[in-house]
Enzyme design. Sequence first.
Site, short mmCIF file in Angstrom:
data_model
loop_
_atom_site.label_atom_id
_atom_site.label_comp_id
_atom_site.label_asym_id
_atom_site.label_seq_id
_atom_site.Cartn_x
_atom_site.Cartn_y
_atom_site.Cartn_z
CB ILE A 7 -0.98 -0.03 1.19
CG1 ILE A 7 -1.89 -1.26 1.06
CG2 ILE A 7 -1.83 1.24 1.22
CD1 ILE A 7 -2.73 -1.55 2.27
CE1 TYR A 15 -1.81 -5.81 11.27
CE2 TYR A 15 -4.02 -6.75 11.14
CZ TYR A 15 -3.08 -5.84 10.70
OH TYR A 15 -3.40 -4.95 9.70
#
Length: 325
Positions: free
Chosen positions: A12, A140
């Site tokens: 990204i 995460y």
Amino acid sequence: MKFLVVGGAGYIGSHMVQHLLRAGHEPVVADNFSTGYRSALTGGRLVELDIADAPALDRLFADEHFDAVFHFASFIQVGESVVEPGKYYQNNLAATLTLLQAMVRAGVKNFIFSSTAAVYGDPEYVPIDEDHPKAAINPYGRSKWMVEQILEDFDRAYGLKSVCLRYFNAAGADPEGQLGERHEPETHLLPLILQAASGRRASITVFGRDYDTPDGTCIRDYVHVADLVAAHALAVDYLQAGGVSTAFNLGNGQGFSVQQVIETARQVTGQDIVVGEAPRRAGDPPRLVADPRRAYTVLGWQPRFASLEQIVTHAWNWEQKYPWH
């Protein structure tokens, strides 16, 4: 404007750098290449550093004036985070704190954070809006939620303004074919399917066909990477205009099942994709779909590539260029 893009050589981040260049801005990329690729950089100045290195950050901020910092330098594998939580808290949390402290010392006031829908955990309702309870179920997701809470404290204490962008399932590739998704190892559904279509892997595996969904497979909200980075640019504009620190969900607002993605990939590629079956994975909810209306209303964001066929087509165009250099 001049922007620091940390993790700018990743999936990204590299699309963000490309977007900023096309818009006439000056991106400076900071990356340690633990997961990124030099060949993913289409321009901008590169500073090779780790955001855990406070002296290196201080030198960078002393030499350059940045209008904002974009943060894409997180580890993203949910399964790995369960097995190696220390790695995730060290990089995603501690190193990000080091970056934020360096920004405060340098007087940099605007921060755009690549967050995740994983902060919500198992959804209590769908579609998921920004007020949904935060109950991450893995290291995460917890590491990202902890950073979001730190950002609230840094706003109150130091006036550091931030936008947290909670991605649902980032997918696709640069529509013009210059960039795309590559992870080692690859864990995302769409590139795995397309690797099976191109012959780079023998098959893909569907984990569970007994969910309470129309075809029995999990439903996820896929958002095109080009639309994601466009939202980041709008988030900077929002902060520059005096917007308060906040968070936005980034998704299409509609879900596609694993089976739908496979069938669409078969149509786009013209290939018969071999599919294996396996039991459900622990922690996979039946549906994860965003309510992105806040981003529509406040940022003026609207996905340009909302159809699954567009997302798959752009990703397939990229897969066909393998091996990438």
